[in-house]
Design a protein around this motif. Structure first.
Motif, PDB file in Angstrom:
ATOM      1  N   ASP A  19      -4.810  -8.647  -7.164  1.00  0.00           N
ATOM      2  CA  ASP A  19      -4.390  -8.469  -8.556  1.00  0.00           C
ATOM      3  C   ASP A  19      -3.316  -7.410  -8.759  1.00  0.00           C
ATOM      4  OD1 ASP A  19      -6.316 -10.320  -9.532  1.00  0.00           O
ATOM      5  OD2 ASP A  19      -7.860  -8.778  -9.384  1.00  0.00           O
ATOM      6  N   MET A  20      -3.298  -6.380  -7.931  1.00  0.00           N
ATOM      7  CA  MET A  20      -2.448  -5.224  -8.199  1.00  0.00           C
ATOM      8  C   MET A  20      -1.775  -4.705  -6.930  1.00  0.00           C
ATOM      9  SD  MET A  20      -3.403  -1.652 -10.169  1.00  0.00           S
ATOM     10  CE  MET A  20      -4.611  -1.103  -8.982  1.00  0.00           C
ATOM     11  N   ARG A  21      -0.564  -4.209  -7.117  1.00  0.00           N
ATOM     12  CA  ARG A  21       0.193  -3.603  -6.018  1.00  0.00           C
ATOM     13  C   ARG A  21       0.757  -2.268  -6.491  1.00  0.00           C
ATOM     14  NH1 ARG A  21       4.920  -6.701  -5.580  1.00  0.00           N
ATOM     15  NH2 ARG A  21       6.361  -5.019  -6.085  1.00  0.00           N
ATOM     16  N   ILE A  22       0.523  -1.207  -5.710  1.00  0.00           N
ATOM     17  CA  ILE A  22       1.096   0.109  -6.005  1.00  0.00           C
ATOM     18  C   ILE A  22       1.936   0.523  -4.810  1.00  0.00           C
ATOM     19  CG2 ILE A  22       0.659   2.513  -6.609  1.00  0.00           C
ATOM     20  CD1 ILE A  22      -2.044   1.714  -7.665  1.00  0.00           C
ATOM     21  N   THR A  23       3.204   0.844  -5.048  1.00  0.00           N
ATOM     22  CA  THR A  23       4.096   1.237  -3.966  1.00  0.00           C
ATOM     23  C   THR A  23       4.813   2.534  -4.318  1.00  0.00           C
ATOM     24  OG1 THR A  23       5.826  -0.192  -4.895  1.00  0.00           O
ATOM     25  CG2 THR A  23       4.481  -1.108  -3.125  1.00  0.00           C
ATOM     26  N   ARG A  24       5.269   3.219  -3.275  1.00  0.00           N
ATOM     27  CA  ARG A  24       6.072   4.435  -3.467  1.00  0.00           C
ATOM     28  C   ARG A  24       7.331   4.312  -2.625  1.00  0.00           C
ATOM     29  NH1 ARG A  24       2.559   8.863  -2.353  1.00  0.00           N
ATOM     30  NH2 ARG A  24       2.934   8.450  -0.144  1.00  0.00           N
ATOM     31  N   GLY A  25       8.481   4.547  -3.240  1.00  0.00           N
ATOM     32  CA  GLY A  25       9.748   4.449  -2.540  1.00  0.00           C
ATOM     33  C   GLY A  25      10.070   5.700  -1.759  1.00  0.00           C
ATOM     34  N   ASN A  26      11.091   5.619  -0.919  1.00  0.00           N
ATOM     35  CA  ASN A  26      11.468   6.760  -0.076  1.00  0.00           C
ATOM     36  C   ASN A  26      12.081   7.898  -0.890  1.00  0.00           C
ATOM     37  OD1 ASN A  26      13.643   4.564  -0.033  1.00  0.00           O
ATOM     38  ND2 ASN A  26      14.829   6.345   0.579  1.00  0.00           N
ATOM     39  N   ARG A  27      12.409   7.651  -2.171  1.00  0.00           N
ATOM     40  CA  ARG A  27      12.916   8.716  -3.046  1.00  0.00           C
ATOM     41  C   ARG A  27      11.863   9.214  -4.026  1.00  0.00           C
ATOM     42  NH1 ARG A  27      19.318   7.513  -4.270  1.00  0.00           N
ATOM     43  NH2 ARG A  27      19.908   7.059  -2.119  1.00  0.00           N
TER      44      ARG A  27
END
Length: 243
Positions: free
Chosen positions: A138-146
């Motif tokens: 249901d859900m996706r949480i991501t963090r970018g390199n910045r």
């Protein structure tokens, strides 16, 4: 508080999974990092729920990003090629390795404002990455390199948690919490009435509705609701397995 909720979900050890990440996702929250490009901050910080998206095509190993300017007339689109890597992995609660990182290269990008012609952008960044902090069906949480945090829901799940009954319940709970903090007598923001036939009617001042439904507050409520639902599902499975 958002960081604490994200950390709670990240601790469950649900990282990158090609089968789960594939397909269409709707953006519900985007918090840019301090080092994010200015145009990305402009179009993402106030993008509208139900409009921005980031869809994965696992077979082609690309994902398509689309974000909008605050009034929804300008759209930034980017095609990103990615490949999973063993860098940035975690150790899960069961002691297993949790893959987090996908390396990302922007293949092409464009910006279009309303009816004006699409403008290609010279964005060909290579060597970036995206860490999958949490992923389920249901859900996706991501963090970018910045440092940016991005939360996406499946369309069906977003429709479920934002349907009128659930949404109004969340607003009412938020109002009660705020009143508890203020501890003030009387109320200038909300009116609750009951009719002679038992109907219950809740009305809010327009300014107050705008305040509690602004992106930060609203998406915070969605994230908390997701955590509560996961907790209920885990308890149900435990009871089933004990039988």
């Amino acid at each position: 508080k958002l960081d604490a909720l994200v950390a709670l979900l990240q601790s469950q050890g649900k990282g990158f999974d090609a089968d789960l990440i594939d397909g269409k996702w709707t953006a519900v929250l985007s918090r840019q990092g301090k080092k994010s490009p200015k145009i990305q901050k402009l179009v993402s910080s106030k993008s509208r729920v139900n409009k921005a998206y980031a869809n994965f095509n696992v077979d082609a190993q690309v994902f398509e990003n689309e974000s909008y300017t605050p009034h929804g007339r300008g759209a930034l689109r980017a095609t990103v090629k990615y490949s999973p890597t063993g860098d940035g992995y975690d150790i899960g609660p069961d002691g297993g390795i949790v893959l987090r990182r996908i390396m990302c290269d922007i293949d092409k990008a464009s910006f279009k404002y309303w009816k004006l012609p699409k403008l290609p952008l010279p964005l060909r960044a290579k060597g970036g990455y995206l860490d999958v902090l949490y992923l389920d069906e249901d859900m996706r949480i991501t963090r970018g390199n910045r440092g940016g945090i991005f939360i996406h829901f499946r369309r069906d799940f977003l429709n479920e948690v934002t349907k009128p009954a659930s949404f109004q319940q969340a607003l009412l709970e938020e109002k009660i919490k705020q009143d508890h903090v203020k501890k003030s007598g009387g109320d200038e923001d909300m009116r609750i009435t009951r009719g002679s036939r038992g109907g219950l009617f809740i009305h809010w001042r327009p300014d107050y509705v705008n305040e509690v439904t602004k992106p930060a507050s609203f998406q915070q409520a969605l994230l908390e609701e997701k955590i509560k639902q996961d907790h209920v599902k885990r308890r149900w499975w435990r009871r089933l397995l004990r039988k």
